[in-house]
Enzyme design. Structure first.
Site, PDB file in Angstrom:
ATOM      1  N   TYR A  13     151.556  77.459  30.153  1.00 19.94           N
ATOM      2  CA  TYR A  13     151.047  76.562  28.964  1.00 19.94           C
ATOM      3  C   TYR A  13     151.102  76.996  27.528  1.00 19.94           C
ATOM      4  O   TYR A  13     151.844  76.092  26.582  1.00 19.94           O
ATOM      5  CB  TYR A  13     149.385  75.924  28.658  1.00 19.94           C
ATOM      6  N   ASN A  35     161.751  83.377  32.103  1.00 25.83           N
ATOM      7  CA  ASN A  35     159.675  83.445  33.334  1.00 25.83           C
ATOM      8  C   ASN A  35     160.542  83.445  34.238  1.00 25.83           C
ATOM      9  O   ASN A  35     161.543  83.424  34.786  1.00 25.83           O
ATOM     10  CB  ASN A  35     158.910  81.705  33.535  1.00 25.83           C
ATOM     11  N   LYS A  36     159.670  84.006  35.469  1.00 29.72           N
ATOM     12  CA  LYS A  36     160.031  84.609  36.456  1.00 29.72           C
ATOM     13  C   LYS A  36     160.055  83.739  37.712  1.00 29.72           C
ATOM     14  O   LYS A  36     161.266  84.057  38.558  1.00 29.72           O
ATOM     15  CB  LYS A  36     158.735  85.384  37.055  1.00 29.72           C
ATOM     16  N   GLU A 167     136.356  74.005  41.348  1.00 32.04           N
ATOM     17  CA  GLU A 167     136.919  72.527  41.938  1.00 32.04           C
ATOM     18  C   GLU A 167     137.646  72.721  43.158  1.00 32.04           C
ATOM     19  O   GLU A 167     138.041  71.422  43.528  1.00 32.04           O
ATOM     20  CB  GLU A 167     137.903  72.766  40.588  1.00 32.04           C
ATOM     21  N   ASP A 297     146.849  83.744  28.423  1.00 34.24           N
ATOM     22  CA  ASP A 297     146.017  84.437  28.962  1.00 34.24           C
ATOM     23  C   ASP A 297     145.923  85.662  28.381  1.00 34.24           C
ATOM     24  O   ASP A 297     144.908  86.997  28.705  1.00 34.24           O
ATOM     25  CB  ASP A 297     146.300  84.985  30.749  1.00 34.24           C
TER      26      ASP A 297
END
Length: 402
Positions: A13, A35-36, A167, A297
């Protein structure tokens, strides 16, 4: 004279939002996104994939489909380390990548808290692969009962009672009764246990609202063990402490959702971190490194009202991406940066497809069917924020009457 290079690590995000917003500002800089995977996934919906209620394709989309590839270079690679004093990133396949400005948005990993056996004997929900592995394992165990008659095949333990846990429980308690009919196993033999170390469940909600969610799950057959810290995971066994005594619950499916931490790359790169998160300055840069932003994060942003860092959510990550892009543009134009501000729009959890609960802007509480509509609206907003209108049309949640 060469143009400055902005390198963004991670296309979750926060990172994807940074790349999209910065590319709109027509800055004189080369923008590189690393990005992996070649896809972005909606990490807030991993529980659906793990439960088998949605395929991975529903919560993923290709990165190059939503970025301006004329302005942003995408590199699919795994970040090994950041050598911050030399201003370069070490990549697994592409070697060294130098930068003038760096945005670290590397996302989260499962947190084991040092509890023995977690990695060996439980299933985390932290990315598409782990979610698909959890779904495959659950279905295999349930289908196996018809021949094995082993009730542990129908026993599921969810470790932790946070957002993801609740959830996930909502999804599997909706799906398992349907599987019982197709796989021919008895519902009265299904045992679902949720174990939580904290003394209260869903503390982010009011007591009344939290109790609503717990009651829904209890009616669906979930047993909660609260204030019972997990001490060890053994094969098909969770060891927990209750009233000073060690007890065990047995299951062939053990799901680990007790918490997450920031990427290990943060610590291995020498940043001052706690659980993979760095306390950032007001403009989201790292103290002592004016060329590095830390968001998502892997960052900790202090909430001055509570005196504690804000929870790491998709909502704040997207806002951080916007702020980082704005501050990068200001730096590239020799302007001062601006302080990051955040006001939560609320928190909503789903309990399966048609039930949700939460608190929205203004303190209003929603629950039940209306809660599920609000939750789906939040998912759709996220898809529009980090994707495109086309992404929303393809991946959006419009099954309000399902």
């Amino acid at each position: 004279m060469s143009r400055p290079r902005v390198v963004i690590l991670g296309a979750g995000y926060a990172g994807l939002k940074t790349a999209k917003e910065l590319s709109k500002k027509n800055v004189e800089a080369d923008i590189v996104l690393v990005n992996k995977n070649d896809y972005h996934y909606e990490s807030t919906q991993l529980h659906e994939v793990a439960a088998g209620t949605e395929p991975a394709s529903k919560i993923t989309f290709n990165i190059v489909d939503v970025i301006d590839t004329k302005k942003v270079e995408f590199i699919k690679d795994t970040v090994i380390k950041v050598e911050k004093d030399d201003k370069k990133v070490l990549l697994e396949n592409n070697g060294e990548l130098s930068y003038d400005y760096l945005v670290m948005a590397l996302g989260f990993e499962s947190e084991t808290f040092g509890i023995p056996g977690v990695d060996e004997f439980s299933l985390p929900l932290v990315n598409i692969k782990t979610a698909e592995a959890a779904q495959a394992h659950l279905d295999k165990m349930l289908s196996n009962y018809q021949q094995s008659k082993n009730e542990l095949d129908l026993s599921i333990v969810v470790c932790g009672a946070g957002f993801t846990s609740i959830e996930y429980l909502g999804e599997i308690t909706n799906r398992i009764p349907k599987l019982a009919k197709t796989m021919n196993f008895p519902m009265d033999k299904v045992k679902i246990t949720c174990i939580e170390a904290m003394p209260t469940l869903l503390p982010m909600f009011s007591e009344k609202l939290g109790q609503f969610g717990i009651d829904v799950l209890k009616k669906r057959g979930v047993t909660f063990k609260v204030g019972t810290p997990i001490k060890e995971i053994k094969e098909n066994t969770v060891v927990y402490e209750e009233n000073g005594e060690l007890k065990e619950v047995h299951a062939h499916t053990i799901i680990w959702t007790t918490g997450v931490k920031g990427s290990h790359v943060v610590g291995e790169s020498g940043f001052a971190e706690r659980r993979g998160r760095v306390m950032v300055e007001k403009d989201l840069r790292v103290e002592g490194y004016s060329d590095i932003f830390m968001i998502g994060d892997v960052s900790a942003v202090m909430d001055e009202e509570s005196g504690r860092p804000f929870p790491t959510t998709a909502q704040i990550a997207i806002k951080q991406g916007e702020a980082a892009a704005n501050n990068l543009a200001r730096l590239l134009n020799n302007q001062p940066t601006e302080a990051f501000t955040f006001k939560s729009l609320g928190t909503v959890a789903s309990i399966g497809n048609n039930v949700g609960m939460g608190q929205i802007l203004g303190g209003k509480e929603v629950k039940g069917y209306m809660g599920s509509i609000v939750k789906k609206s939040i998912i759709n907003k996220s898809l529009l924020d980090v994707g495109t209108a086309g992404t929303l049309l393809k991946k959006g949640r419009f099954d309000y009457y399902h």
